[in-house]
Each structure stands twice: as C-alpha cells, then as structure tokens.
Design a protein around this motif. Structure first.
Motif, short mmCIF file in Angstrom:
data_model
loop_
_atom_site.label_atom_id
_atom_site.label_comp_id
_atom_site.label_asym_id
_atom_site.label_seq_id
_atom_site.Cartn_x
_atom_site.Cartn_y
_atom_site.Cartn_z
N SER A 324 44.32 47.45 26.57
CA SER A 324 43.82 47.51 27.94
C SER A 324 43.05 46.24 28.24
N ALA A 325 42.75 46.01 29.50
CA ALA A 325 42.10 44.78 29.92
C ALA A 325 40.67 44.70 29.41
N LEU A 326 40.29 43.50 28.99
CA LEU A 326 38.92 43.24 28.54
C LEU A 326 38.22 42.36 29.57
N PHE A 327 37.16 42.89 30.15
CA PHE A 327 36.35 42.13 31.11
C PHE A 327 34.97 41.88 30.53
N GLU A 328 34.48 40.67 30.70
CA GLU A 328 33.13 40.32 30.30
C GLU A 328 32.47 39.57 31.44
N GLY A 329 31.36 40.11 31.92
CA GLY A 329 30.70 39.50 33.06
C GLY A 329 31.56 39.52 34.31
N GLY A 330 32.42 40.53 34.41
CA GLY A 330 33.30 40.64 35.57
C GLY A 330 34.51 39.72 35.52
N TYR A 332 38.09 38.57 33.60
CA TYR A 332 39.12 39.01 32.67
C TYR A 332 39.25 38.01 31.53
N LYS A 333 39.13 38.49 30.29
CA LYS A 333 39.21 37.63 29.12
C LYS A 333 40.51 37.77 28.36
N GLY A 334 41.16 38.92 28.51
CA GLY A 334 42.37 39.19 27.76
C GLY A 334 42.53 40.68 27.55
N GLU A 335 43.07 41.06 26.41
CA GLU A 335 43.32 42.47 26.12
C GLU A 335 42.48 42.92 24.91
N LYS A 336 42.28 44.23 24.84
CA LYS A 336 41.56 44.83 23.71
C LYS A 336 42.30 46.07 23.25
N LEU A 337 42.04 46.49 22.03
CA LEU A 337 42.64 47.69 21.47
C LEU A 337 41.55 48.73 21.22
N PRO A 338 41.85 50.01 21.41
CA PRO A 338 40.85 51.06 21.15
C PRO A 338 40.69 51.30 19.65
N GLY A 339 39.60 51.92 19.29
CA GLY A 339 39.35 52.22 17.89
C GLY A 339 40.36 53.17 17.28
N THR A 340 41.10 53.90 18.13
CA THR A 340 42.08 54.87 17.62
C THR A 340 43.24 54.22 16.89
N VAL A 341 43.43 52.91 17.07
CA VAL A 341 44.55 52.27 16.38
C VAL A 341 44.20 51.96 14.92
#
Length: 368
Positions: A324-330, A332-341
């Motif tokens: 899913s999308a990774l936002f920092e300070g509003g 978009y930086k890229g994508e991230k994975l949840p801990g469930t993986v």
C-alpha cells in the motif's frame, strides 16, 4: 534428437520454467567474479559439445531472483523495473512466482564496490546504486549483487541460488524468437507509450526529454481489450503490455500480475518449443545476445537444466504481495508492506509455501 542435443534442449526448457521473465540462458562460458555470472555472448555452437556432460544435481529448495531492467543507454544507471522471486520446492512439484513491488521503500545496505552508502529509498534503485563502476559507467552484473542483498534483507531469504537479469530489448527479442506469445487479457489495458501501430506516442512540446514530465505523451494509444480467450502478442506488444500501470485499478500491482502471467506463458512455450526443436535453442541464444546475464552460483547452466528438468511446469503459481502507499509528511514516498507478510516470507524460507497458502488464505493474492 541426439542425447547431447536433448540435454541442451532441456537446459533451455528447464531454465525457462524459472527464468522466463528474463528469458532462457544457454551460452558462453565467461565467468565474472565470485557470483559466477555467465553473460550471453552469441549463439551456442552445439558441434563443440563432445562426449557426456558432467552434470551435478542441485538439491533442496531453490530461490531464484529474476530482474528486468530498463537501461536506456550504456551511460544510464539501470533501474530494476521488474523483480520476481521464483521459489521451487525441494520436491520440484511446483514453482511460485512472487513479485516484489519495485517502489517498495526499504533500507539499501552500503555497497563498497560502487561506493554507495546505506540509504532508505525505493528498492528498484538498488540495481542502479550497485551497478556503478566508474563515471557514467554501469555494470548490471554488479548491480544484481546489491539488489539481491537488499531483497534478502526484506524477505529474510538468506541467499539466492541463481538469478538472471534481462533488459527490455532482450525481452522483446525473446518473444519474437519464439513466434510471439498468447495470454488472456484479464482487464482493459491502454498503452501509455505506444500508438496502435507500435510506434512511440508523440510527446508534449514542453516535455522533449525523458523524465522531464510525469506523463509526457499525447495522441492515439494502443489498447488491449479484456479477453477470456488467449490473445496473441508480438514482441513489442508483449513488452508494452507488461509495462502498463496507468489507468489500472491497482496500478503497479495489476502490472505485477500481468508480468507473472507472461512469465508463466513464456515458460510453457519455451519448454515446449525448445524440447521439440533444438535448433530453435541456437536461434534464441543468438537473439538474446548480451541482453541476458545468468547467475549460477558455482553451478553451470547444464547443472541447472538437470536439476529443473523434472519441474512440473503446469504447477506455476503467481503470488502478489499486499502493498500500500507510504506517505510521510503528506508526501508519497513509495510502497510499504504490512507486518502480516512476515510469516509468509518465513514460509518461503522454510519451503512450506503450499501449506501456508492453505492455512492462511488472503495474506497474499494468488493468480488464477
């Protein structure tokens, strides 16, 4: 077909099962560094193969890293546009194709060979950061080493048993060399890059150069309508199709699925064609030229052919990660994975993907 020709045909066919994303490698014997990288340098001359081949079977579960790169010229750092981990269980009963999102934000470790410090950025940059060998000089073979280390840090996979890197031109040539490929189109896809006749789309006047604009193209577009029946793709169409993400409901994740579908279709056709026509193997290697780099890790291509010849190619399963999308300070930086993986990656490392998918449906997406 002679015994020697059969073995080399199986070499191409078996490797196709797991190397179809970058292609099939049967070629020269140039060894480069401790990774034992074999770079394709022209067609294999079968008349030079005499006597029995001394083959070594590679045992245990296998993890193979497949990378597609888009070098626009020899002086541009190659980005990893497509990243797939192929896992083959110890019993060779199947193959799993796992896409790694190219925009996944990770920590890329320091890499003294290229002078690259540790940094947090998108994973596809690892190939470019690791490949630098001089001022505006890049070596994808070296970039593969840093990319594989970075992916290992994300997935927990301790080592990759083999790998391959192929550029876009090589992918196109491979598909052309086997007479095209047929794949069902699971959703409407509109090309960002090509006109209906295959020529490049026109660019906006204010966007004359590459990467000057986010979406610089205008005019007529090649379309790929949804079809449950397999659609025949030429080389340029296949490359164009697997590059598209704009306009798709799940953007790059839909593109990753399309790439896995083409890997599977390529593997099936390559195995069938190479086994039945060994002469085509020679033409394939000639078509790929220097586009493909194969990493055998102290095992030759013939060893890999022997190992993978029993692979049940019909049991290839594509798997997508739930990024899913990774936002920092509003921003978009890229994508991230949840801990469930995490447990899924543990299952990959422990060679129990099948049981994990049965016990934990929905953790990753399964291609159908």
């Amino acid at each position: 077909m002679t015994r020697v020709k059969k073995r080399w045909a199986w070499c191409g066919a078996a490797l196709a099962c797991v190397l179809a994303a970058p292609g099939v490698a049967v070629a020269a014997t140039t060894i480069r560094g401790p990774l034992n990288m074999t770079t394709i340098r022209g067609p294999l001359n079968m008349t030079t193969i005499r006597g029995p081949l001394n083959l070594t079977t590679i045992s245990g579960p296998l993890n193979i890293l497949l990378v597609g790169i888009d070098p626009r010229d020899d002086h541009t750092a190659p980005l990893a546009d497509s990243i797939i981990v192929a896992h083959v269980p110890a019993d060779r009963s199947a193959a799993y194709l796992i896409s790694i999102p190219r925009d996944l934000v990770v920590t890329i470790p320091a890499f003294p060979k290229s002078g690259s410090p540790a940094q947090r950025t998108k994973i596809n940059a690892a190939m470019a950061l690791g490949s630098r060998i001089g001022e505006r000089k890049y070596n994808p073979e070296q970039g593969y080493e840093l990319l594989s280390r970075t992916i290992g840090g994300v997935t927990g996979i301790k080592r990759f048993d083999a790998g391959a890197v192929l550029n876009f031109g090589g992918f196109t040539e491979l598909v052309e060399a086997i007479g095209g490929i047929s794949v069902a189109v699971d959703q409407n896809v509109v090309s960002e890059h090509r006109k209906p006749d295959g020529s490049s789309r026109d660019r906006l006047p204010q966007c004359p150069g590459h990467d000057n604009c986010h979406r610089p193209y205008v005019g007529a577009q090649k379309t790929y309508p949804r079809s449950d029946k397999p659609v025949h793709f030429t080389g340029w169409e296949a490359l164009d199709y697997v590059r598209q993400r704009y306009g798709l409901p799940h953007s790059d994740y839909d593109r990753q699925r399309h790439q896995r579908q083409f890997v599977t279709a390529l593997a099936k056709k390559l195995k069938r064609k190479v086994v039945t026509d060994p002469g085509r193997l020679v033409r394939l290697t000639g078509a790929l030229g220097t586009s493909l780099t194969f990493v055998g890790n102290n095992h030759g291509i013939a060893d890999w052919a022997q190992t993978l010849a029993v692979l049940r190619i019909r049991q290839m399963t594509g798997l997508g990660l739930p990024g899913s999308a990774l936002f920092e300070g509003g921003i978009y930086k890229g994508e991230k994975l949840p801990g469930t993986v995490g447990p899924f990656f543990a299952a990959v490392d422990q060679d129990r993907i099948g049981p994990f998918l049965t016990a934990h449906p929905g953790v990753v997406s399964v291609d159908h």
